[in-house]
Design a protein around this motif. Sequence first.
Motif, PDB file in Angstrom:
ATOM      1  N   CYS A  62      14.437   0.674   0.864  1.00  0.00           N
ATOM      2  CA  CYS A  62      15.009   0.666  -0.476  1.00  0.00           C
ATOM      3  C   CYS A  62      14.186   1.580  -1.369  1.00  0.00           C
ATOM      4  O   CYS A  62      12.953   1.532  -1.338  1.00  0.00           O
ATOM      5  CB  CYS A  62      14.985  -0.762  -1.028  1.00  0.00           C
ATOM      6  N   PHE A  63      14.854   2.425  -2.127  1.00  0.00           N
ATOM      7  CA  PHE A  63      14.177   3.271  -3.097  1.00  0.00           C
ATOM      8  C   PHE A  63      14.594   2.815  -4.485  1.00  0.00           C
ATOM      9  O   PHE A  63      15.788   2.741  -4.798  1.00  0.00           O
ATOM     10  CB  PHE A  63      14.520   4.746  -2.872  1.00  0.00           C
ATOM     11  N   LEU A  64      13.595   2.494  -5.284  1.00  0.00           N
ATOM     12  CA  LEU A  64      13.828   1.968  -6.623  1.00  0.00           C
ATOM     13  C   LEU A  64      13.526   3.021  -7.675  1.00  0.00           C
ATOM     14  O   LEU A  64      12.534   3.749  -7.561  1.00  0.00           O
ATOM     15  CB  LEU A  64      12.926   0.759  -6.865  1.00  0.00           C
ATOM     16  N   ALA A  65      14.356   3.066  -8.669  1.00  0.00           N
ATOM     17  CA  ALA A  65      14.153   3.961  -9.807  1.00  0.00           C
ATOM     18  C   ALA A  65      13.252   3.264 -10.810  1.00  0.00           C
ATOM     19  O   ALA A  65      13.472   2.098 -11.145  1.00  0.00           O
ATOM     20  CB  ALA A  65      15.494   4.281 -10.463  1.00  0.00           C
ATOM     21  N   GLY A  79       9.234   3.105  -3.216  1.00  0.00           N
ATOM     22  CA  GLY A  79       9.893   2.830  -1.939  1.00  0.00           C
ATOM     23  C   GLY A  79       9.359   1.528  -1.374  1.00  0.00           C
ATOM     24  O   GLY A  79       8.164   1.253  -1.453  1.00  0.00           O
ATOM     25  N   ALA A  80      10.241   0.721  -0.833  1.00  0.00           N
ATOM     26  CA  ALA A  80       9.857  -0.516  -0.141  1.00  0.00           C
ATOM     27  C   ALA A  80      10.518  -0.462   1.228  1.00  0.00           C
ATOM     28  O   ALA A  80      11.739  -0.293   1.322  1.00  0.00           O
ATOM     29  CB  ALA A  80      10.318  -1.735  -0.931  1.00  0.00           C
ATOM     30  N   HIS A  81       9.710  -0.571   2.270  1.00  0.00           N
ATOM     31  CA  HIS A  81      10.198  -0.354   3.631  1.00  0.00           C
ATOM     32  C   HIS A  81       9.765  -1.512   4.521  1.00  0.00           C
ATOM     33  O   HIS A  81       8.563  -1.694   4.762  1.00  0.00           O
ATOM     34  CB  HIS A  81       9.661   0.976   4.178  1.00  0.00           C
ATOM     35  N   ARG A  82      10.728  -2.270   4.996  1.00  0.00           N
ATOM     36  CA  ARG A  82      10.439  -3.388   5.886  1.00  0.00           C
ATOM     37  C   ARG A  82      10.053  -2.863   7.254  1.00  0.00           C
ATOM     38  O   ARG A  82      10.737  -2.018   7.818  1.00  0.00           O
ATOM     39  CB  ARG A  82      11.686  -4.252   6.035  1.00  0.00           C
ATOM     40  N   GLN A  83       8.955  -3.377   7.776  1.00  0.00           N
ATOM     41  CA  GLN A  83       8.465  -2.942   9.080  1.00  0.00           C
ATOM     42  C   GLN A  83       8.369  -4.142  10.017  1.00  0.00           C
ATOM     43  O   GLN A  83       8.430  -5.287   9.579  1.00  0.00           O
ATOM     44  CB  GLN A  83       7.076  -2.309   8.940  1.00  0.00           C
ATOM     45  N   ALA A  84       8.167  -3.842  11.288  1.00  0.00           N
ATOM     46  CA  ALA A  84       7.972  -4.900  12.273  1.00  0.00           C
ATOM     47  C   ALA A  84       6.684  -5.655  11.936  1.00  0.00           C
ATOM     48  O   ALA A  84       5.799  -5.133  11.262  1.00  0.00           O
ATOM     49  CB  ALA A  84       7.877  -4.294  13.667  1.00  0.00           C
ATOM     50  N   GLY A  85       6.595  -6.866  12.415  1.00  0.00           N
ATOM     51  CA  GLY A  85       5.382  -7.642  12.215  1.00  0.00           C
ATOM     52  C   GLY A  85       5.224  -8.179  10.819  1.00  0.00           C
ATOM     53  O   GLY A  85       4.118  -8.330  10.315  1.00  0.00           O
ATOM     54  N   ARG A  87       5.689  -6.922   7.804  1.00  0.00           N
ATOM     55  CA  ARG A  87       5.014  -6.042   6.851  1.00  0.00           C
ATOM     56  C   ARG A  87       6.053  -5.322   6.015  1.00  0.00           C
ATOM     57  O   ARG A  87       7.119  -4.983   6.502  1.00  0.00           O
ATOM     58  CB  ARG A  87       4.153  -5.010   7.582  1.00  0.00           C
ATOM     59  N   ILE A  88       5.706  -5.096   4.780  1.00  0.00           N
ATOM     60  CA  ILE A  88       6.523  -4.276   3.889  1.00  0.00           C
ATOM     61  C   ILE A  88       5.610  -3.177   3.373  1.00  0.00           C
ATOM     62  O   ILE A  88       4.578  -3.453   2.757  1.00  0.00           O
ATOM     63  CB  ILE A  88       7.117  -5.091   2.723  1.00  0.00           C
ATOM     64  N   GLU A  89       5.994  -1.924   3.667  1.00  0.00           N
ATOM     65  CA  GLU A  89       5.205  -0.792   3.204  1.00  0.00           C
ATOM     66  C   GLU A  89       5.735  -0.328   1.853  1.00  0.00           C
ATOM     67  O   GLU A  89       6.937  -0.204   1.645  1.00  0.00           O
ATOM     68  CB  GLU A  89       5.256   0.363   4.198  1.00  0.00           C
ATOM     69  N   ILE A  90       4.810  -0.070   0.957  1.00  0.00           N
ATOM     70  CA  ILE A  90       5.122   0.404  -0.384  1.00  0.00           C
ATOM     71  C   ILE A  90       4.714   1.873  -0.481  1.00  0.00           C
ATOM     72  O   ILE A  90       3.651   2.262   0.005  1.00  0.00           O
ATOM     73  CB  ILE A  90       4.327  -0.405  -1.439  1.00  0.00           C
ATOM     74  N   GLY A  91       5.548   2.665  -1.107  1.00  0.00           N
ATOM     75  CA  GLY A  91       5.224   4.055  -1.403  1.00  0.00           C
ATOM     76  C   GLY A  91       5.740   4.375  -2.799  1.00  0.00           C
ATOM     77  O   GLY A  91       6.503   3.589  -3.377  1.00  0.00           O
ATOM     78  N   TYR A  92       5.346   5.509  -3.332  1.00  0.00           N
ATOM     79  CA  TYR A  92       5.758   5.823  -4.705  1.00  0.00           C
ATOM     80  C   TYR A  92       5.514   7.292  -5.001  1.00  0.00           C
ATOM     81  O   TYR A  92       4.716   7.953  -4.348  1.00  0.00           O
ATOM     82  CB  TYR A  92       4.974   4.971  -5.716  1.00  0.00           C
ATOM     83  N   TRP A  93       6.231   7.792  -5.988  1.00  0.00           N
ATOM     84  CA  TRP A  93       5.917   9.069  -6.615  1.00  0.00           C
ATOM     85  C   TRP A  93       6.465   9.041  -8.024  1.00  0.00           C
ATOM     86  O   TRP A  93       7.420   8.340  -8.334  1.00  0.00           O
ATOM     87  CB  TRP A  93       6.402  10.266  -5.821  1.00  0.00           C
ATOM     88  N   GLY A 100      -0.609   9.612 -15.527  1.00  0.00           N
ATOM     89  CA  GLY A 100      -1.743   9.457 -16.436  1.00  0.00           C
ATOM     90  C   GLY A 100      -1.456   8.591 -17.647  1.00  0.00           C
ATOM     91  O   GLY A 100      -2.257   8.554 -18.580  1.00  0.00           O
ATOM     92  N   ARG A 101      -0.358   7.866 -17.642  1.00  0.00           N
ATOM     93  CA  ARG A 101       0.017   7.037 -18.792  1.00  0.00           C
ATOM     94  C   ARG A 101       0.051   5.545 -18.444  1.00  0.00           C
ATOM     95  O   ARG A 101       0.468   4.734 -19.259  1.00  0.00           O
ATOM     96  CB  ARG A 101       1.386   7.485 -19.318  1.00  0.00           C
ATOM     97  N   GLY A 102      -0.331   5.192 -17.220  1.00  0.00           N
ATOM     98  CA  GLY A 102      -0.330   3.791 -16.812  1.00  0.00           C
ATOM     99  C   GLY A 102       1.021   3.257 -16.373  1.00  0.00           C
ATOM    100  O   GLY A 102       1.156   2.072 -16.074  1.00  0.00           O
ATOM    101  N   LEU A 103       2.025   4.125 -16.330  1.00  0.00           N
ATOM    102  CA  LEU A 103       3.378   3.679 -15.967  1.00  0.00           C
ATOM    103  C   LEU A 103       3.465   3.279 -14.501  1.00  0.00           C
ATOM    104  O   LEU A 103       4.150   2.313 -14.151  1.00  0.00           O
ATOM    105  CB  LEU A 103       4.389   4.785 -16.282  1.00  0.00           C
ATOM    106  N   ALA A 104       2.781   4.005 -13.624  1.00  0.00           N
ATOM    107  CA  ALA A 104       2.791   3.664 -12.203  1.00  0.00           C
ATOM    108  C   ALA A 104       2.116   2.313 -11.992  1.00  0.00           C
ATOM    109  O   ALA A 104       2.628   1.465 -11.260  1.00  0.00           O
ATOM    110  CB  ALA A 104       2.103   4.755 -11.388  1.00  0.00           C
ATOM    111  N   THR A 105       0.979   2.098 -12.624  1.00  0.00           N
ATOM    112  CA  THR A 105       0.287   0.810 -12.497  1.00  0.00           C
ATOM    113  C   THR A 105       1.183  -0.320 -12.980  1.00  0.00           C
ATOM    114  O   THR A 105       1.344  -1.339 -12.302  1.00  0.00           O
ATOM    115  CB  THR A 105      -1.025   0.828 -13.303  1.00  0.00           C
ATOM    116  N   GLU A 106       1.774  -0.154 -14.129  1.00  0.00           N
ATOM    117  CA  GLU A 106       2.636  -1.175 -14.728  1.00  0.00           C
ATOM    118  C   GLU A 106       3.829  -1.507 -13.831  1.00  0.00           C
ATOM    119  O   GLU A 106       4.113  -2.673 -13.555  1.00  0.00           O
ATOM    120  CB  GLU A 106       3.112  -0.669 -16.088  1.00  0.00           C
ATOM    121  N   SER A 107       4.508  -0.481 -13.366  1.00  0.00           N
ATOM    122  CA  SER A 107       5.727  -0.715 -12.585  1.00  0.00           C
ATOM    123  C   SER A 107       5.412  -1.194 -11.166  1.00  0.00           C
ATOM    124  O   SER A 107       6.090  -2.097 -10.644  1.00  0.00           O
ATOM    125  CB  SER A 107       6.600   0.539 -12.553  1.00  0.00           C
ATOM    126  N   LEU A 108       4.378  -0.646 -10.530  1.00  0.00           N
ATOM    127  CA  LEU A 108       4.020  -1.091  -9.184  1.00  0.00           C
ATOM    128  C   LEU A 108       3.467  -2.508  -9.188  1.00  0.00           C
ATOM    129  O   LEU A 108       3.738  -3.290  -8.276  1.00  0.00           O
ATOM    130  CB  LEU A 108       3.025  -0.128  -8.546  1.00  0.00           C
TER     131      LEU A 108
END
Length: 171
Positions: A62-65, A79-85, A87-93, A100-108
């Motif tokens: 799933c890719f979230l806006a 990005g949230a990606h369900r894996q075997a075992g 686990r859910i892998e998180i990614g972002y851009w 540099g504005r704290g938006l990634a920290t806040e949203s993640l």
Amino acid sequence: MFFPFRTLSTARCRIDPLRAEDAEELWAITDESVTAKVHFLPDPFTLSDARALIAGCSKHDCFLAVRDRRLGHLLGVIGAHRQAGRRIEIGYWFAATARGRGLATESLRAATGLIAQRFPTCRLVAECHPENGPSRALLERIGFASSGAAGKRPGRQLFSQAVSAMRIDVC
């Protein structure tokens, strides 16, 4: 799609699944500074690539806006990606203008908190290049720590969310 909500709000952001109409904004924020670090994104990232990424959401990926809460502009992607075992892998851009504005920290922090709550038996993980200082610091701010293990992708290190006293991981 496995993600546990339709919309999540923070003080400055609204987080919801990417939609077909987001393709142009997604294309615009996914520049070379992003494609150089996100292994699965082609460089250059085209409008067709943006449409394919959005269409590729499934029961495991799933890719979230991440949007500006007031104006609705696309700021970034989680990005949230369900894996075997279990686990859910998180990614972002994030767009260069949103860094540099704290938006990634806040949203993640909000998104991973809700994922951990909704999937209490899953371990949240992320992979990061050790030399990517800003991303490593972000992961640490939201409660992830390096496992010391190599990630699946070359040159990356595996990070895992620390288990809080309120959460029990069942093996």
